[in-house]
Design an enzyme around this catalytic site. Sequence first.
Site, PDB file in Angstrom:
ATOM      1  N   TYR A  67      -2.100 -10.492  -1.397  1.00  0.00           N
ATOM      2  CA  TYR A  67      -1.427  -9.656  -1.791  1.00  0.00           C
ATOM      3  C   TYR A  67      -2.278  -8.116  -1.724  1.00  0.00           C
ATOM      4  O   TYR A  67      -3.587  -8.193  -2.356  1.00  0.00           O
ATOM      5  CB  TYR A  67      -1.004  -9.812  -3.224  1.00  0.00           C
ATOM      6  CG  TYR A  67       0.040  -8.659  -3.826  1.00  0.00           C
ATOM      7  CD1 TYR A  67      -0.627  -7.830  -4.749  1.00  0.00           C
ATOM      8  CD2 TYR A  67       1.170  -8.359  -2.994  1.00  0.00           C
ATOM      9  CE1 TYR A  67       0.057  -6.980  -5.131  1.00  0.00           C
ATOM     10  CE2 TYR A  67       1.820  -7.427  -3.656  1.00  0.00           C
ATOM     11  CZ  TYR A  67       1.368  -6.359  -4.716  1.00  0.00           C
ATOM     12  OH  TYR A  67       2.152  -5.377  -5.214  1.00  0.00           O
ATOM     13  N   ASP A  72     -10.272  -5.801   1.089  1.00  0.00           N
ATOM     14  CA  ASP A  72      -9.362  -5.281   0.115  1.00  0.00           C
ATOM     15  C   ASP A  72     -10.279  -5.960  -1.465  1.00  0.00           C
ATOM     16  O   ASP A  72      -9.971  -6.908  -1.864  1.00  0.00           O
ATOM     17  CB  ASP A  72      -7.960  -5.806  -0.054  1.00  0.00           C
ATOM     18  CG  ASP A  72      -7.117  -5.336  -1.090  1.00  0.00           C
ATOM     19  OD1 ASP A  72      -5.912  -5.605  -1.339  1.00  0.00           O
ATOM     20  OD2 ASP A  72      -8.003  -4.883  -2.224  1.00  0.00           O
ATOM     21  N   LYS A 101      -8.454  -0.622  -9.869  1.00  0.00           N
ATOM     22  CA  LYS A 101      -8.626  -1.106 -10.968  1.00  0.00           C
ATOM     23  C   LYS A 101      -9.752  -0.835 -11.612  1.00  0.00           C
ATOM     24  O   LYS A 101      -9.810   0.465 -12.306  1.00  0.00           O
ATOM     25  CB  LYS A 101      -8.677  -2.535 -10.616  1.00  0.00           C
ATOM     26  CG  LYS A 101      -7.101  -3.124 -10.082  1.00  0.00           C
ATOM     27  CD  LYS A 101      -6.906  -4.640 -10.154  1.00  0.00           C
ATOM     28  CE  LYS A 101      -5.936  -5.119  -9.500  1.00  0.00           C
ATOM     29  NZ  LYS A 101      -4.617  -5.341 -10.154  1.00  0.00           N
TER      30      LYS A 101
HETATM   31  P1  KE4 Z   1      -1.930  -1.430  -7.298  1.00  0.00           P
HETATM   32  O1  KE4 Z   1      -1.193  -0.742  -6.314  1.00  0.00           O
HETATM   33  O2  KE4 Z   1      -1.095  -2.517  -8.163  1.00  0.00           O
HETATM   34  O3  KE4 Z   1      -2.874  -0.515  -8.042  1.00  0.00           O
HETATM   35  O4  KE4 Z   1      -2.913  -2.154  -6.293  1.00  0.00           O
HETATM   36  C1  KE4 Z   1      -2.370  -3.352  -5.529  1.00  0.00           C
HETATM   37  C2  KE4 Z   1      -3.398  -4.388  -5.271  1.00  0.00           C
HETATM   38  C3  KE4 Z   1      -3.984  -4.327  -4.008  1.00  0.00           C
HETATM   39  N1  KE4 Z   1      -4.935  -5.261  -3.701  1.00  0.00           N
HETATM   40  C4  KE4 Z   1      -5.070  -6.314  -4.467  1.00  0.00           C
HETATM   41  C5  KE4 Z   1      -6.038  -7.562  -4.282  1.00  0.00           C
HETATM   42  C6  KE4 Z   1      -4.393  -6.499  -5.796  1.00  0.00           C
HETATM   43  O5  KE4 Z   1      -4.600  -7.485  -6.352  1.00  0.00           O
HETATM   44  C7  KE4 Z   1      -3.516  -5.420  -6.036  1.00  0.00           C
HETATM   45  C8  KE4 Z   1      -2.685  -5.396  -7.427  1.00  0.00           C
HETATM   46  N2  KE4 Z   1      -2.823  -6.688  -8.177  1.00  0.00           N
HETATM   47  C9  KE4 Z   1      -1.751  -7.047  -8.937  1.00  0.00           C
HETATM   48  C10 KE4 Z   1      -1.908  -8.378  -9.701  1.00  0.00           C
HETATM   49  N3  KE4 Z   1      -2.250  -9.444  -8.894  1.00  0.00           N
HETATM   50  C11 KE4 Z   1      -1.282  -5.793 -10.012  1.00  0.00           C
HETATM   51  C12 KE4 Z   1      -0.128  -6.353 -10.963  1.00  0.00           C
HETATM   52  C13 KE4 Z   1       1.128  -5.666 -10.589  1.00  0.00           C
HETATM   53  O6  KE4 Z   1       1.439  -5.836  -9.597  1.00  0.00           O
HETATM   54  O7  KE4 Z   1       1.705  -5.520 -11.621  1.00  0.00           O
END
Ligand code: KE4
Length: 406
Positions: free
Chosen positions: A142, A237, A265
């Site tokens: 993801y 990523d 993050k």
């Molecule tokens: P954000 O757009 O949520 O800041 O980041 C997206 C993203 C990109 N790449 C990886 C590997 C990620 O895990 C994420 C977002 N992670 C999720 C939890 N697995 C965020 C939690 C959520 O979606 O509320």
Amino acid sequence: MKRSEQLFREARKHIPGGVNSPVRAFKAVGGVPKFIRKGKGAYIWDVDGKRYLDFVMSWGPLVLGHAHPNVIRAVADQAKNGTSFGTPTENEVELAELVKSAFPSIEKVRLVSSGTEAVMSAIRLARGVTGREKIVKCDGCYHGHVDSLLVQAGSGAATFGIASSKGIPEALAKLTISIPYNDTDILEGVLKRHAREIACFILEPVPANMGVILPKRGYLEKVRTLTRKYDVILIFDEVVTGFRIAFGGAQEKFGVEADLTCLGKILGGGLPIGAFGGRKELMDHLAPEGKVYQAGTLSGNPLATRSGIETLKQLRNKNFYQELERKSCAFYELLDSQIEKYSLPVTLNRIGSCFTLFFTEGPVTDFRSAKRADTKRYARFFHRLLASGIYVAPSQFETNFISEAH
Ligand code: KE4
């Protein structure tokens, strides 16, 4: 009725599903999500005053724990000077230098406001630089809610993608090829057939969104060799792994350098941030230097950058990662001994301070094997822990995090 229940009822009237990000709604485990009012160190408190030992830690940013005094003080001081100017600021230069000190593969970096934005921009840059349209990703990885990446494998492996969300044009989804993680034979086959049309291969070097999946020995090195051989841009990523499994993320841990890296993050210490970076010959294609447009009102925002600077400074303290590793391993040994003692049908995948307890016999090495997990059993596990004041990820296919404060 508990305050969380009241609030959830209210929230659902105004916000789709009552949440601003789907996983928070507890749909994967059932029940009413806890509305959290406060966090401190390894703990959070809900609006009914119940305390939980937190292993979600805002999904990764809080490697120092909740409300670290240095971070809070720095953000509060920064806020007194204003919150945003829409101009270049000193913090952005300092944070960019810190990112480069962690990732030698990054010669230039652009700050944005989320991991999604970082990945979306990196994909556009790869397409803009190469003039190619196809991209390759891995099943189960993801990368935020980027149109081109909300795509899963079609019927067979390495077929053109099928959108995993409504609202994504088929014409776009078809440009994404999704292949299994940890399989370089299929990757090589795809590159052999399509290399000249492929702009990039993007992967989580250590997937965190199927739960934690570890790269097989030599996998990342082989990915690097193949993408170089076929002249395809390799995007790591590292939104989760960056500053998490090492200061320099998976690239430091495994000694494999990506062409472009996406971060988020921990980089913002809990405030909204993302970043993407790489060699200057790639990054200088970005506006205003080059012809690949990318922009953002709050990109490099003073509060998020100050929070990130203070966080990264703590991580550069001697032995930070050794101490986090020691603490995490002590915890895993405890879990392992219980799994052993009761011969539980679970698999503990972990790396550094990230772990997932899969409710299935192992090994769990890719999306297919992860999906064998018994999600109903996981849901019961989740609620038993929640009732006893322990807050783990409300989904089997997520990662739990240990912080310095645990
Ligand atoms: P954000 O757009 O949520 O800041 O980041 C997206 C993203 C990109 N790449 C990886 C590997 C990620 O895990 C994420 C977002 N992670 C999720 C939890 N697995 C965020 C939690 C959520 O979606 O509320």
